[in-house]
Design a protein around this motif. Structure first.
Motif, short mmCIF file in Angstrom:
data_model
loop_
_atom_site.label_atom_id
_atom_site.label_comp_id
_atom_site.label_asym_id
_atom_site.label_seq_id
_atom_site.Cartn_x
_atom_site.Cartn_y
_atom_site.Cartn_z
N LYS A 1 0.84 -1.20 0.00
CA LYS A 1 0.00 0.00 0.00
C LYS A 1 0.88 1.26 0.00
N TYR A 2 1.90 1.26 0.84
CA TYR A 2 2.79 2.42 0.94
C TYR A 2 3.45 2.71 -0.41
N LEU A 3 4.00 1.66 -1.04
CA LEU A 3 4.70 1.84 -2.32
C LEU A 3 3.76 2.30 -3.42
N GLU A 4 2.52 1.83 -3.40
CA GLU A 4 1.53 2.28 -4.39
C GLU A 4 1.30 3.78 -4.26
N GLY A 5 1.23 4.27 -3.03
CA GLY A 5 1.03 5.69 -2.80
C GLY A 5 2.21 6.51 -3.27
N VAL A 6 3.40 6.02 -3.03
CA VAL A 6 4.61 6.71 -3.47
C VAL A 6 4.65 6.75 -5.00
N ASP A 7 4.40 5.60 -5.63
CA ASP A 7 4.40 5.53 -7.10
C ASP A 7 3.36 6.49 -7.68
N ARG A 8 2.20 6.52 -7.07
CA ARG A 8 1.12 7.39 -7.55
C ARG A 8 1.53 8.86 -7.46
N ARG A 9 2.12 9.25 -6.34
CA ARG A 9 2.52 10.66 -6.16
C ARG A 9 3.64 11.05 -7.12
N ILE A 10 4.61 10.18 -7.31
CA ILE A 10 5.70 10.48 -8.25
C ILE A 10 5.15 10.60 -9.67
N PHE A 11 4.32 9.65 -10.07
CA PHE A 11 3.71 9.67 -11.39
C PHE A 11 2.87 10.93 -11.58
N ASP A 12 2.11 11.28 -10.56
CA ASP A 12 1.26 12.47 -10.59
C ASP A 12 2.10 13.74 -10.80
N ILE A 87 3.02 3.52 -17.64
CA ILE A 87 4.09 4.17 -18.39
C ILE A 87 5.37 4.00 -17.58
N ASP A 88 6.37 3.41 -18.19
CA ASP A 88 7.62 3.20 -17.45
C ASP A 88 8.48 4.46 -17.46
N GLY A 89 9.55 4.42 -16.69
CA GLY A 89 10.44 5.57 -16.57
C GLY A 89 11.06 5.98 -17.89
N VAL A 90 11.35 5.02 -18.75
CA VAL A 90 11.95 5.32 -20.05
C VAL A 90 10.98 6.14 -20.90
N LYS A 91 9.71 5.74 -20.89
CA LYS A 91 8.72 6.47 -21.69
C LYS A 91 8.47 7.86 -21.10
N LEU A 92 8.44 7.97 -19.78
CA LEU A 92 8.29 9.28 -19.14
C LEU A 92 9.47 10.19 -19.47
N ALA A 93 10.67 9.62 -19.47
CA ALA A 93 11.86 10.41 -19.83
C ALA A 93 11.78 10.86 -21.29
N LYS A 94 11.27 10.01 -22.16
CA LYS A 94 11.10 10.37 -23.57
C LYS A 94 10.07 11.50 -23.71
N MET A 95 8.96 11.39 -22.99
CA MET A 95 7.95 12.46 -23.03
C MET A 95 8.53 13.76 -22.51
#
Length: 124
Positions: A1-12, A87-95
């Motif tokens: 649960k904790y990691l999901e929240g962290v991932d969500r906030r970073i992605f956001d 969306i993985d980090g590579v695709k985010l970096a490309k965007m």
């Protein structure tokens, strides 16, 4: 649960930063042209009609970058169609790099955009 929240906030944070990084300068250019800020879909439509087709100040490649970030990714994210992990980090970096390229192209053409704004405002 904790990691999901962290991932969500970073992605956001990343999605919002990339989105606003292309949206705000684009809305500024549309305002300079004399068009009021609009909803996202009308902004994309206006960019294509005004700066790509009519004035030819923005190449289709850069419009496609704008459309991809704003509609295909950000709006899909906003409506829950794209979630953290889709969306993985590579695709985010490309965007992110595409957003940088888009803004760089706008800056390269800023004199043309300013001239267009002055003509609209009848300052020239």
């Amino acid at each position: 649960k904790y990691l999901e929240g962290v991932d969500r906030r970073i992605f956001d944070i990343v999605m919002h930063d990339i989105y606003w990084g292309v949206m705000q300068p684009t809305q500024g250019l549309l305002m300079l042209y004399g068009l009021a800020p609009q909803n996202v879909y009308d902004t994309v439509k206006s960019v294509k009609e005004v700066f790509v087709e009519k004035e030819k100040l923005l190449e289709k490649r850069y419009f496609d970058i704008f459309d991809n970030i704003v509609i295909k990714h950000y709006k899909a994210f906003e409506h829950g169609k794209i979630k953290p992990g889709d969306i993985d980090g590579v695709k985010l970096a490309k965007m992110n790099q595409e957003a940088i390229d888009y803004n760089k192209r706008i800056k390269e053409n800023i004199k043309s955009f300013l001239r267009l704004g002055k003509q609209f405002l009848r300052l020239e």
